[in-house]
Scaffold this active site. Structure first.
Site, PDB file in Angstrom:
ATOM      1  N   GLU A   1      19.679  33.860   3.770  1.00 55.05           N
ATOM      2  CA  GLU A   1      20.771  34.512   4.485  1.00 55.05           C
ATOM      3  C   GLU A   1      21.324  33.688   5.641  1.00 55.05           C
ATOM      4  O   GLU A   1      22.547  33.614   5.833  1.00 55.05           O
ATOM      5  CB  GLU A   1      20.329  35.888   5.007  1.00 55.05           C
ATOM      6  CG  GLU A   1      20.243  36.970   3.935  1.00 55.05           C
ATOM      7  CD  GLU A   1      19.004  36.880   3.061  1.00 55.05           C
ATOM      8  OE1 GLU A   1      18.140  36.017   3.331  1.00 55.05           O
ATOM      9  OE2 GLU A   1      18.886  37.664   2.106  1.00 55.05           O
TER      10      GLU A   1
ATOM     11  N   HIS B   1      15.324  49.090   5.227  1.00 55.98           N
ATOM     12  CA  HIS B   1      16.476  49.019   4.329  1.00 55.98           C
ATOM     13  C   HIS B   1      17.573  49.999   4.729  1.00 55.98           C
ATOM     14  O   HIS B   1      18.429  50.324   3.917  1.00 55.98           O
ATOM     15  CB  HIS B   1      16.044  49.265   2.878  1.00 55.98           C
ATOM     16  CG  HIS B   1      15.597  48.024   2.159  1.00 55.98           C
ATOM     17  ND1 HIS B   1      14.662  47.171   2.669  1.00 55.98           N
ATOM     18  CD2 HIS B   1      15.966  47.471   0.974  1.00 55.98           C
ATOM     19  CE1 HIS B   1      14.459  46.160   1.832  1.00 55.98           C
ATOM     20  NE2 HIS B   1      15.252  46.313   0.804  1.00 55.98           N
TER      21      HIS B   1
HETATM   22  C1  LIG Z   1      15.890  38.943   3.226  1.00 56.00           C
HETATM   23  C2  LIG Z   1      16.136  39.706   1.978  1.00 56.00           C
HETATM   24  N1  LIG Z   1      17.154  39.354   1.180  1.00 56.00           N
HETATM   25  C3  LIG Z   1      17.385  40.025   0.047  1.00 56.00           C
HETATM   26  C4  LIG Z   1      16.610  41.078  -0.310  1.00 56.00           C
HETATM   27  C5  LIG Z   1      16.890  41.833  -1.608  1.00 56.00           C
HETATM   28  N2  LIG Z   1      15.809  41.610  -2.562  1.00 56.00           N
HETATM   29  C6  LIG Z   1      14.835  42.498  -2.737  1.00 56.00           C
HETATM   30  S1  LIG Z   1      13.673  41.971  -3.824  1.00 56.00           S
HETATM   31  C7  LIG Z   1      14.533  40.547  -4.095  1.00 56.00           C
HETATM   32  C8  LIG Z   1      14.049  39.546  -5.116  1.00 56.00           C
HETATM   33  C9  LIG Z   1      13.105  38.603  -4.585  1.00 56.00           C
HETATM   34  O1  LIG Z   1      12.694  37.769  -5.633  1.00 56.00           O
HETATM   35  P1  LIG Z   1      11.263  37.135  -5.668  1.00 56.00           P
HETATM   36  O2  LIG Z   1      10.862  36.724  -4.289  1.00 56.00           O
HETATM   37  O3  LIG Z   1      11.258  36.075  -6.691  1.00 56.00           O
HETATM   38  O4  LIG Z   1      10.309  38.344  -6.071  1.00 56.00           O
HETATM   39  P2  LIG Z   1      10.314  39.198  -7.423  1.00 56.00           P
HETATM   40  O5  LIG Z   1      11.198  40.373  -7.196  1.00 56.00           O
HETATM   41  O6  LIG Z   1      10.788  38.311  -8.494  1.00 56.00           O
HETATM   42  O7  LIG Z   1       8.906  39.614  -7.576  1.00 56.00           O
HETATM   43  C10 LIG Z   1      15.667  40.495  -3.326  1.00 56.00           C
HETATM   44  C11 LIG Z   1      16.606  39.379  -3.323  1.00 56.00           C
HETATM   45  C12 LIG Z   1      15.576  41.443   0.549  1.00 56.00           C
HETATM   46  N3  LIG Z   1      14.784  42.482   0.312  1.00 56.00           N
HETATM   47  N4  LIG Z   1      15.352  40.728   1.679  1.00 56.00           N
END
Ligand SMILES: Cc1ncc(C[n+]2csc(CCOP(=O)(O)OP(=O)(O)O)c2C)c(N)n1
Ligand SMILES: Cc1ncc(C[n+]2csc(CCOP(=O)(O)OP(=O)(O)O)c2C)c(N)n1
Ligand SMILES: [Mg+2]
Ligand SMILES: [Mg+2]
Lengths: 310, 351, 310, 351
Positions: B60, B129
Site C-alpha cells: 500500500e 476492517h
Molecule cells: C494491508 C492489507 N492489504 C490488503 C488486505 C486484503 N487482503 C486480505 S487477505 C489478502 C490476501 C493475502 O494473500 P496471502 O498473504 O498470500 O495469503 P493467503 O490469503 O493466500 O493465505 C488480502 C490482499 C489486507 N487484509 N491487508
C-alpha cells in the site's frame, strides 16, 4: 564536481550568517556520484532525491540561483520559499523534486517511470537514495513493483556508511551487501567506487542503456563518504561517532583532487585551467548569493495549498 | 436519468471519466477481480484493457507513492483500497507527500490522484476492517475529502475527484453499495465543496456523513410524525468544508445534531459543533448534540456490534431531548428479528 | 491434518446457517504446513499468524471450543467475542495472536523473539505469513532487523500462489523466488513442498535447530494451494480467476489423502484407524459447536479498551 | 526539587524508570547519539548499556511492530522518533495494532509501550518536519496521548507512560527542550488524565496544548495588565480527556479560548469547543474561540513561518474581542528584531 564542491563550501561558509535558516545536508566528499551519474543521463531524463540533494540538483542542471534563493527562503527560490534546502525542484531540467522523509521519493520516482512506460515514453528516471533508505520497507515495495513491470528506473544508492550518527553495523546485517538486496528483487545490481567519477559514469552509461532498452530497472550502489557533519556546515569527527582515521583515509580518496590530478597528468587539464574554472564558479556563486539576498521574502501564506489548474 | 445502485453509480463514474480522458488509470488490489470490487469495477477491464484497469502487489505505501509519482507525470490514477484500514500503511505518502507537493514546491506541481477507500462495517469486520478515520484526512490541508451518500453523488463526485488537479480522498461506505437511486446518465460533475440539503426542515438541523445520512432521513421521518421538522444536511465533503451551508441551516433552525459513524473525540462531529458555535451570528436554542460511535474499537461479535453502531433511534432520541420530550421506553432497545450486522437483507457473508 | 481438515469443513458446512457472522479464511488443502510446522515446534515456542490462521492456531494446540465460540461471537470465544475468525489467540499454548492486516504480525512476532533474546530466553517464535505478505515493506523491515540481531524467529511463508484473486504474475517478478528475497537479507532460506507434511516437519526441525542455536532467523517458503474461495465457505474456480485444471492438479496432491495413504501402505495406519480418528474428531467438533452455541453473547461494549493491570 | 531543563527532565524520567525496572528499553534512530537526542538521552547508554539504550535501522513501521511485540513479551520499550512526521510510516502498527490489541483479544494481552515523538518547529523544518498531528492520536480509543508543557510534567508523565500497561503516545515539543523549571528528584508519577491548572483566573478560560501553554501564560500576563484575569489550563493529556476539569473552569469563567499549534479542522481545538458546548450545564457568555495554525502546510521561509505560528498576541486579541475591546493597531504585526523561527535565542541551527 568542482562546482558542487565550491557551492557546498560557500553554503557552509555563509551558513553561520544565519541567512539560510533551514537544515542543510551537504554533499562534500560525495560529488563524484552526482557528477558521474548526471553526466551519463540525458537532459530530458528525470531525477528525484532526498534530504541530501544539492549535488543531485546541481549535477542534473538545476538553477544555482534558484537553489541559493530557496535556502534563503526567498520568493525567487526554486520552491518560492515554501520548501528550503530539503525540497529542491527544477522541472526544466527534469529534477522533479526532493523531500526529507527518508525513502519517500523512491516510490514517487518509480511512479514517474511507470507513467513514462504507460505513455510509451523513453525517458529514464534516476532515484537517488542513501543506503539507510534501503532499510525502509517502501524501498522494497518500490523495487518489487519496478522489477515486476520492468520500469525504466535507475536506483542510485549512495552508501556513505552512516545514517546521521548511526553506522551500518547497527542497521544492517554484516553478512550481506546493499546491492545484493536489490538484486534479490530481480533487479540487476552492482557496486561501484562512488569516489571515482569515471567509474560511476561508465557504470551509469551501461545501466542506463539497460534501462532504456526496456529491460527494466537497474540498481547501483556507490560507496562514498560524507566529510562534514550529517546536517549543517561543520565537521563533527570529534564528537565520537566515527574515527578521525577513517575520515582521513577517505579524505585521501577525495574524488575532486584525485580526478583533477588524473586529468592533469593525462594532459587534459592544467593547474591554471582548474584555477580559472574555480574563479569562474566562484563568481557565479557570488552572483547567486547576491541574487538570493536581493530576492524578496515571499508573501501569501496560504497560496498553492490547492492547485487550481485542471 | 436511470435508477442505479450506488456501486453501479461509482462504476459509471469511472467509465465516464475514463472515456473522457485516456490518462485515467484504475489500480488496486483485486481491481480487475471477477467480483468487480463489490461491483464498482465490473466490466471496466473489458472496456478499457488491462493497462488501465490493473491489479497491483500488496504494497500500500509503495503503491501510493507510485500513483503519486504517476500523477506528477501525466497520469490520473485512482488507487482503490478494499478497506480504509489498509490505507493506514500509506499515511506518509498520502498526507506528508501528496497533500504537500503542490504547496511545498510553490505550486509548480499538481498531483491529480484519487485515493479511494471503502469503509467497512458489520458481519464481523471487527476492529481492523471497519475503522472510520475520515476525520484524519479532513484534518490535513492539501487534501480534499468526499464521502457521497447517494448514487447520484457517488458518480458525480467520482468524476469530479478524478478531474480535480488535487489529491482527493474518496470514501464509499460498504452499506451504501446496494442503495438505489436516480443517476443522470453521461458525464457530469458534482462540485467538491457544497453540502447537500437532503431534506428541508425548520426545527432542527441534523448534519450527517456518509451512510448516516440514511439513518438521519429515517429519523427525520419519525420526528415528522411527532410534529418536528428536521432539516437533514448531507455533509458529503469534509474538506473543503461548507461552513456557510452549515451556518445557513443552523441559523434557521437554531438546533444542531451532528451524526457521524466515527469516534467523537477530535473528529468531524466535533468540527461541526465547533464551527457552528464559534460563529457570532449563530444562536442555538439548545446545546448541540453529537451522535457518534462509543469510544471503543469495533467489536466483532454481532451482539456487541449491534449496540456499537448509532441508529436512527439515537438521532430521534437526541432531538426529542432537545424539545424536552422524553423518549419512549425501550426506544433504543434492539428490535428482535432485525440483523444489525448486515448491509442489506440479501447479504449472507462472507465479506 | 485430519483434525484441521474436519474442523474447516465443519465450519464451511455450518457457515450458511449464519451463526458465524464474520469473514472466515479456510486452510483446506494447506493443512500440511500448519501440521508439519507445529509438530516440529515445542509447546513453549511462540507463534503468530494472519487472516488465515485457523490451521496454525489448531496445530499449535489452540483450544478448539474457544475458537468455534469466537467464530460465533460468544463470550467464551478465545477473544471473548471481540475478535472473530481473523483474531485468534491462545496464550496457554504460545499462540500469541493473529490479525488480518496483511504483514502486520510479522514485526510483532519478530518483537516477541527480540524480547526472548533480550531476556536470555530460548523459545523460538514462528511467524506464519502468506506469500503476499512478502510484498509489504514491513516484511523486509522485519527480516532486516531479525537478521541484524540474529533473533530466534522462524518465518513460515505459505505460498499458495494467490492473494485473494490476484495471481503471483501481477504481484511479483517472475524471475526470482520468494525465498531468495529473504535470503538476500542474510537469512538462510529454502523452499519446501508445503503439501508434504514430512518434508515440512523435517525442514522445520532443521530450521528450528538453527534458530535455537543462536544463529539467527530462518525463512521457509512452502508451496501449497488453497482449495476453497479466498474468504468464505464455498468454491470459486468457476468465477474465472484460476483454472479448474490447476485446482484439480493440486487436488491430486491432497496432503491428507496422500499422507494417510503413505502411512497406511507403510503399515503405520489402517483405514479403520483413520475412520476411528475421524469419528473421534467429529464428535469433538460437534461438542465444540454445541459449546459455542450454548455460550452467551458477550456484554460490556467498552470493556478491555484499556488494560488496568500494571 | 532541582531546576532542570525540559530535556533534562525527560532524561531524568527515563533514568528513574530504567532504574526501577530492568525491562525498560530505549530505542530509536540515533538514541545513543553523541548529541543525546537533543540532550534527552545523554549519559543513559553509559549507565544502562547498549542493550537497553539502542539504535535501530531506519524502518519506522517495522520497528514499531517490533517494540509492540516486545511489549507483549515482558519488555517495556520506548520508541523514540526525532520528528513526529517519521511516525506516520507506522500508523498501522500504532493505531490499528497497538491501540487495539488489548480490546480485540478480550483483555488478555497488555502492550506497555511508549511511542515518543518530537514535534518540530522553526528554522526551516518546513512541511515535512513539523506536522503537529497529535489530534489524530487523540481520535483513537486504546491509545493514551500526553503532551507535557513543563519540565515537572515532562518527567512525571514519562515515568507514568513507561509504567502504564497501555500504549502511550508521548509528544514533546522542540521549543520546550530548553525551558527550565523545578523538577522533583527521584521517582514520581504524574497521573495521565487530569489537566493542569497553570494559572487561576475568573474571566476567561484559555485551554492550551504543549508549547502553546507558554504563549497562553504570556497572554494572560498581558491581559492581567488590562484587568482581565485569565485562567490557563494546560491540556497535558488529550486522551483520556479531562472533560470535568475543562467544564469546571468554563462554568466559572463563562468564556473559552482553545489554543493549539495545530490545524483547526477536526482537531483537538474543535474537541475542546465541542465538549464544552454540548454540556447542558455550561453557559457561555461569548462564542468560544480557537487560536490555531492557518489551514496550510508549514512554509519553510522564515518570513512565512513567522506569520504561520500563533502567538500570545493572537490569544490576547481573541480574548479582547470577547470583551468588546478592539485590539491595538499593529498588535499582530511581527516585532522587528525578534527571530520567530528559533526555539531559543542561543539556537544557531542547523536542526
Ligand atoms: C494491508 C492489507 N492489504 C490488503 C488486505 C486484503 N487482503 C486480505 S487477505 C489478502 C490476501 C493475502 O494473500 P496471502 O498473504 O498470500 O495469503 P493467503 O490469503 O493466500 O493465505 C488480502 C490482499 C489486507 N487484509 N491487508
Ligand atoms: C522516515 C525518516 N526517518 C528518519 C529520518 C531522519 N533522518 C534524516 S536524514 C537521515 C539519514 C539517512 O541516511 P542515508 O539514507 O544513508 O542518507 P545520508 O544522510 O547518509 O546521505 C535520517 C535517519 C527521516 N528524515 N525520515
Ligand atoms: Mg548514508
Ligand atoms: Mg497467498
Amino acid at each position: 564536481m568542482l562546482r558542487i564542491r565550491l557551492v557546498e563550501e560557500a553554503i557552509a561558509d555563509a551558513y553561520p550568517r544565519q541567512e539560510m535558516r533551514c537544515p542543510v545536508h551537504l554533499s562534500i566528499g560525495q560529488e563524484a556520484v552526482a557528477a558521474g551519474t548526471a553526466a551519463a543521463l540525458a537532459r530530458a531524463d528525470l531525477a528525484m532525491s532526498g534530504h541530501r540533494s544539492h549535488a543531485h540538483y546541481l549535477a542534473k542542471g538545476g538553477d544555482l540561483r534558484a537553489m541559493i534563493a530557496e535556502l534563503m527562503g526567498r520568493q525567487d527560490g526554486c520552491c518560492r520559499g515554501r520548501g528550503g534546502s530539503m525540497h529542491l525542484i527544477d522541472r526544466s531540467v527534469g529534477f522533479m523534486g526532493a523531500v526529507p522523509i527518508v525513502g519517500s521519493t523512491i516510490p514517487i520516482a518509480v511512479g514517474l517511470a511507470f507513467a513514462e512506460k504507460l505513455r510509451g515514453q523513453t525517458r529514464v528516471t534516476a532515484a537517488f537514495l542513501g543506503e539507510a533508505a534501503t532499510e525502509e520497507g517502501v524501498f522494497h515495495e518500490s523495487a518489487n513493483f519496478a522489477s515486476l513491470h520492468r520500469l525504466p528506473v535507475l536506483f542510485v544508492c549512495e552508501n556513505n556508511l552512516y545514517s546521521v550518527y548511526s553506522p551500518m553495523a547497527v542497521r544492517q546485517p554484516a553478512h550481506r551487501e546493499v546491492f545484493e538486496v536489490a538484486s534479490a528483487h530481480g533487479i540487476p545490481a552492482c557496486q561501484v567506487d562512488g569516489n571515482d567519477p569515471e567509474a560511476v559514469f561508465n557504470q551509469v552509461v551501461a545501466a542506463r542503456r539497460h534501462v532504456r532498452s526496456g529491460q527494466g530497472p537497474f540498481f547501483l550502489e556507490l560507496k562514498t563518504y560524507r566529510w562534514r557533519e550529517h546536517c549543517g556546515p561543520g565537521f563533527d569527527n570529534h564528537i565520537g561517532y566515527r574515527k578521525e582515521a577513517e575520515f582521513l583515509d577517505w579524505k585521501k580518496r577525495d574524488p575532486l583532487e584525485n580526478y583533477s590530478r588524473k586529468l592533469i597528468s593525462a594532459g587534459l587539464l592544467t593547474e591554471e585551467g582548474v584555477h580559472e574554472l574555480s574563479e569562474k564558479i566562484s563568481a557565479e556563486i557570488a552572483e547567486a548569493m547576491a541574487f538570493g539576498r536581493k530576492s524578496p521574502f515571499p508573501r501569501g501564506l496560504a497560496d498553492f495549498v490547492y492547485s487550481i489548474q485542471p | 436519468m436511470s435508477e442505479l445502485s450506488y456501486a453501479e453509480a461509482i462504476r459509471d463514474g469511472f467509465r465516464e471519466a475514463m472515456r473522457q480522458d485516456q490518462s485515467v488509470l484504475l489500480i488496486g488490489l483485486g481491481i480487475p477481480d471477477p467480483k468487480g470490487f463489490f461491483g464498482t469495477t465490473s466490466g471496466l477491464r473489458e472496456e478499457f484493457g488491462g493497462d488501465r484497469v490493473m491489479d497491483m502487489p500488496c504494497s500500500e505505501n509503495g503503491m501510493t507513492g507510485v500513483v503519486l509519482g504517476a500523477s506528477l507525470n501525466g497520469i490520473r490514477p485512482v488507487l482503490n483500497h478494499q478497506r480504509l484500514d489498509f490505507a493506514l500503511l500509506a499515511m506518509d505518502q498520502m498526507c506528508t507527500q501528496a497533500a504537500n507537493w503542490s504547496y511545498m514546491f510553490g505550486g509548480q506541481v499538481h498531483a491529480p490522484v484519487v485515493f479511494r477507500m471503502i469503509l467497512g462495517r458489520g458481519w464481523g469486520q471487527g476492529p481492523q476492517h471497519s475503522q472510520a478515520l475520515h476525520s484524519w484526512f479532513a484534518h490535513v490541508p492539501g487534501l480534499k475529502v468526499v464521502l457521497p451518500s447517494c448514487p447520484q453523488d457517488a458518480k458525480g463526485l467520482m468524476i469530479s475527484a478524478i478531474e480535480d488537479p488535487n489529491p482527493i480522498v474518496y470514501i464509499d461506505h460498504r452499506w451504501l453499495h446496494h442503495v438505489r437511486g436516480p443517476v443522470p446518465s453521461g458525464h457530469y460533475r458534482t462540485e467538491i465543496g457544497p453540502l447537500r440539503v437532503a431534506l428541508l426542515g425548520k426545527d432542527v438541523t441534523i448534519v450527517a456523513i456518509s451512510y448516516m445520512v440514511l439513518e438521519a432521513l429515517e429519523a427525520a421521518e419519525r420526528l415528522a410524525a411527532q410534529g418536528i421538522e428536521a432539516e437533514v444536511l448531507d455533509l458529503r465533503c469534509l474538506r473543503p468544508l461548507d461552513r456557510e451551508g452549515l451556518l445557513r441551516s443552523v441559523r434557521k433552525t437554531g438546533r444542531l445534531v451532528a451524526v457521524d459513524q466515527a469516534w467523537a473525540c477530535a473528529g468531524m462531529s466535533a468540527e461541526i459543533l465547533a464551527c457552528v458555535v464559534e460563529d457570532p451570528q449563530t444562536c442555538l436554542k439548545n446545546p448541540p448534540r453529537r451522535v457518534t460511535l462509543p469510544d471503543c474499537p469495533t467489536p466483532t461479535s454481532p451482539a456487541l456490534a449491534a449496540e456499537f453502531y448509532p441508529r436512527a433511534d439515537h438521532i430521534v432520541e437526541a432531538v426529542l431531548e432537545m424539545f424536552g420530550r422524553s423518549r419512549e421506553p425501550g426506544e433504543l432497545a434492539l428490535q428482535p428479528g432485525i440483523e444489525y450486522d448486515k448491509p442489506n437483507p440479501a447479504f449472507t457473508g462472507p465479506f
